[in-house]
Design a protein around this motif. Sequence first.
Motif, PDB file in Angstrom:
ATOM      1  N   PRO A 152       0.949  -1.670  -0.041  1.00 35.53           N
ATOM      2  CA  PRO A 152       0.238  -0.168   0.316  1.00 35.53           C
ATOM      3  C   PRO A 152       0.799   1.071  -0.064  1.00 35.53           C
ATOM      4  CG  PRO A 152      -1.109  -2.238   1.493  1.00 35.53           C
ATOM      5  CD  PRO A 152       0.458  -2.063   1.207  1.00 35.53           C
ATOM      6  N   GLY A 153       0.459   2.271  -1.387  1.00 41.45           N
ATOM      7  CA  GLY A 153       1.003   3.400  -1.139  1.00 41.45           C
ATOM      8  C   GLY A 153       2.618   3.499  -1.747  1.00 41.45           C
ATOM      9  N   ALA A 154       3.119   2.616  -2.458  1.00 42.43           N
ATOM     10  CA  ALA A 154       4.131   2.304  -3.200  1.00 42.43           C
ATOM     11  C   ALA A 154       3.419   3.047  -5.025  1.00 42.43           C
ATOM     12  CB  ALA A 154       4.269   1.619  -3.012  1.00 42.43           C
ATOM     13  N   ASP A 155       4.554   3.570  -5.619  1.00 42.94           N
ATOM     14  CA  ASP A 155       4.102   3.609  -6.967  1.00 42.94           C
ATOM     15  C   ASP A 155       5.498   4.012  -7.933  1.00 42.94           C
ATOM     16  OD1 ASP A 155       3.483   4.557  -9.024  1.00 42.94           O
ATOM     17  OD2 ASP A 155       1.993   6.057  -8.143  1.00 42.94           O
ATOM     18  N   MET A 157       5.504   4.458 -10.519  1.00 39.85           N
ATOM     19  CA  MET A 157       5.531   5.087 -12.142  1.00 39.85           C
ATOM     20  C   MET A 157       6.616   5.623 -12.099  1.00 39.85           C
ATOM     21  SD  MET A 157       3.235   3.771 -13.607  1.00 39.85           S
ATOM     22  CE  MET A 157       3.428   5.865 -15.300  1.00 39.85           C
ATOM     23  N   ILE A 158       7.307   6.586 -10.959  1.00 39.34           N
ATOM     24  CA  ILE A 158       8.451   8.200 -11.066  1.00 39.34           C
ATOM     25  C   ILE A 158       8.932   6.486 -11.997  1.00 39.34           C
ATOM     26  CG2 ILE A 158       9.141   7.476  -9.127  1.00 39.34           C
ATOM     27  CD1 ILE A 158       9.595  10.608  -8.957  1.00 39.34           C
ATOM     28  N   TYR A 159       9.842   6.122 -11.459  1.00 32.70           N
ATOM     29  CA  TYR A 159      10.800   5.501 -11.799  1.00 32.70           C
ATOM     30  C   TYR A 159      11.096   4.782 -13.227  1.00 32.70           C
ATOM     31  CZ  TYR A 159      11.846   4.664  -6.877  1.00 32.70           C
ATOM     32  OH  TYR A 159      11.528   5.054  -5.435  1.00 32.70           O
ATOM     33  N   LEU A 160       9.889   4.115 -13.301  1.00 27.45           N
ATOM     34  CA  LEU A 160       9.417   3.264 -14.710  1.00 27.45           C
ATOM     35  C   LEU A 160       9.326   4.515 -16.217  1.00 27.45           C
ATOM     36  CD1 LEU A 160       8.338   1.520 -17.198  1.00 27.45           C
ATOM     37  CD2 LEU A 160       5.755   2.246 -16.326  1.00 27.45           C
ATOM     38  N   GLN A 161       9.111   6.101 -15.531  1.00 29.39           N
ATOM     39  CA  GLN A 161       9.149   7.368 -16.757  1.00 29.39           C
ATOM     40  C   GLN A 161      10.090   7.520 -16.678  1.00 29.39           C
ATOM     41  OE1 GLN A 161       6.299   9.486 -14.351  1.00 29.39           O
ATOM     42  NE2 GLN A 161       4.788   9.560 -14.934  1.00 29.39           N
ATOM     43  N   GLY A 162      11.728   7.578 -15.466  1.00 26.20           N
ATOM     44  CA  GLY A 162      12.787   8.322 -15.168  1.00 26.20           C
ATOM     45  C   GLY A 162      13.257   7.026 -16.250  1.00 26.20           C
ATOM     46  N   CYS A 201       2.017   0.150 -20.633  1.00 25.41           N
ATOM     47  CA  CYS A 201       1.938  -0.167 -18.851  1.00 25.41           C
ATOM     48  C   CYS A 201       0.344  -0.128 -17.836  1.00 25.41           C
ATOM     49  CB  CYS A 201       2.625   1.338 -17.694  1.00 25.41           C
ATOM     50  SG  CYS A 201       2.241   0.882 -16.242  1.00 25.41           S
ATOM     51  N   LEU A 202      -0.195  -1.212 -17.616  1.00 28.75           N
ATOM     52  CA  LEU A 202      -1.485  -1.334 -17.276  1.00 28.75           C
ATOM     53  C   LEU A 202      -1.128  -1.196 -15.255  1.00 28.75           C
ATOM     54  CD1 LEU A 202      -1.890  -4.734 -19.472  1.00 28.75           C
ATOM     55  CD2 LEU A 202      -2.827  -2.069 -19.926  1.00 28.75           C
ATOM     56  N   GLN A 203      -1.714  -0.176 -14.786  1.00 31.47           N
ATOM     57  CA  GLN A 203      -2.123  -0.379 -13.707  1.00 31.47           C
ATOM     58  C   GLN A 203      -3.430  -0.872 -12.892  1.00 31.47           C
ATOM     59  OE1 GLN A 203      -1.683   4.018 -13.993  1.00 31.47           O
ATOM     60  NE2 GLN A 203       0.059   4.281 -12.357  1.00 31.47           N
ATOM     61  N   ASN A 204      -3.507  -0.803 -11.437  1.00 30.49           N
ATOM     62  CA  ASN A 204      -4.573  -1.623 -10.719  1.00 30.49           C
ATOM     63  C   ASN A 204      -4.975  -2.380 -11.564  1.00 30.49           C
ATOM     64  OD1 ASN A 204      -4.218   0.662  -9.118  1.00 30.49           O
ATOM     65  ND2 ASN A 204      -4.792   2.362 -10.075  1.00 30.49           N
ATOM     66  N   CYS A 205      -4.405  -3.950 -11.787  1.00 33.33           N
ATOM     67  CA  CYS A 205      -4.375  -5.228 -12.230  1.00 33.33           C
ATOM     68  C   CYS A 205      -5.974  -5.601 -10.814  1.00 33.33           C
ATOM     69  CB  CYS A 205      -4.240  -6.212 -13.025  1.00 33.33           C
ATOM     70  SG  CYS A 205      -2.919  -4.654 -13.464  1.00 33.33           S
ATOM     71  N   LEU A 233       2.705  -3.977 -17.044  1.00 35.28           N
ATOM     72  CA  LEU A 233       3.165  -3.447 -15.708  1.00 35.28           C
ATOM     73  C   LEU A 233       2.051  -3.646 -14.928  1.00 35.28           C
ATOM     74  CD1 LEU A 233       5.505  -0.527 -16.008  1.00 35.28           C
ATOM     75  CD2 LEU A 233       6.836  -2.649 -14.828  1.00 35.28           C
ATOM     76  N   PRO A 234       1.431  -5.030 -14.840  1.00 31.37           N
ATOM     77  CA  PRO A 234       0.296  -5.702 -14.344  1.00 31.37           C
ATOM     78  C   PRO A 234       0.647  -4.674 -12.151  1.00 31.37           C
ATOM     79  CG  PRO A 234       0.524  -7.145 -15.584  1.00 31.37           C
ATOM     80  CD  PRO A 234       1.674  -6.441 -15.353  1.00 31.37           C
ATOM     81  N   THR A 235      -0.393  -4.121 -12.196  1.00 33.17           N
ATOM     82  CA  THR A 235       0.649  -3.226 -10.509  1.00 33.17           C
ATOM     83  C   THR A 235      -0.965  -3.731  -9.778  1.00 33.17           C
ATOM     84  OG1 THR A 235      -0.338  -1.046 -11.335  1.00 33.17           O
ATOM     85  CG2 THR A 235       2.200  -1.594 -11.423  1.00 33.17           C
TER      86      THR A 235
END
Length: 239
Positions: A152-155, A157-162, A201-205, A233-235
């Motif tokens: 919970p709370g981890a994201d 996306m900032i690493y993926l965008q970088g 990138c697929l989020q909130n799978c 990236l299923p999350t």
Amino acid sequence: MRRSRERGKIAPDEWSNFLRGSNTDYSNERFEEDWLDSGIWQKILGLEECSYGFKDLPKSFTNPEHTPLWKALLLSENPTAEKLPQEYEETLTAFQRVMLLKVLREEKLMAVIVKYVNDVLGTKFTVSPPYNLGDCFGDSTNVTPLIFVLSPGADPMIYLQGLARDKDMDTRLKTLSLGQGQGKEASRLIEEGRRAGDWVCLQNCHLAASWMPDLEKIQEHTVSTVSYTHLTLPTNREV
């Protein structure tokens, strides 16, 4: 702990007491002062019974020279760092110390176990290595997606965008938050990514659990020789 048991560093009686407590009924025993709960006192009596390492432990709790140390341990935010009376500080094995702290501060057992593993096996078993998405990307292929299982709370996306910027893919990174009715849109993005060489990138799978078998079929039918880059990236934010 199994390794320590196999090497004889944890006696069978100690292991049994750690898992199940004492076989003797001490429920009628009461500690005479109010700074120690009687339930803990009964477990202390069980420790003395199960191992010679805890010899005279109950007497130590009534010894005026020792009680300040025991009280400090009972109140400490970091009980693993507290000193024990000298005879126990010098003679208890690492596991016997775990047993004692479980009895006295069971709510801190996780921290106690982590310290035990760190002391016995080393930090590589307790400290996570620095996260490096670039290394993970090197292990992926157009048919081997990266899957993030998040707390919970981890994201990420900032690493993926970088990473996308580093690979000159920032304008070709396509993201989609899954949910009700988004399966068809996800399939479309993946198909377009296959043709154009985009990252997807697929989020909130976890919000599209019923569509996951379809995603699995898409991956199974992807031909590895096709010349495109496809990053999925299923999350899952509930793990």
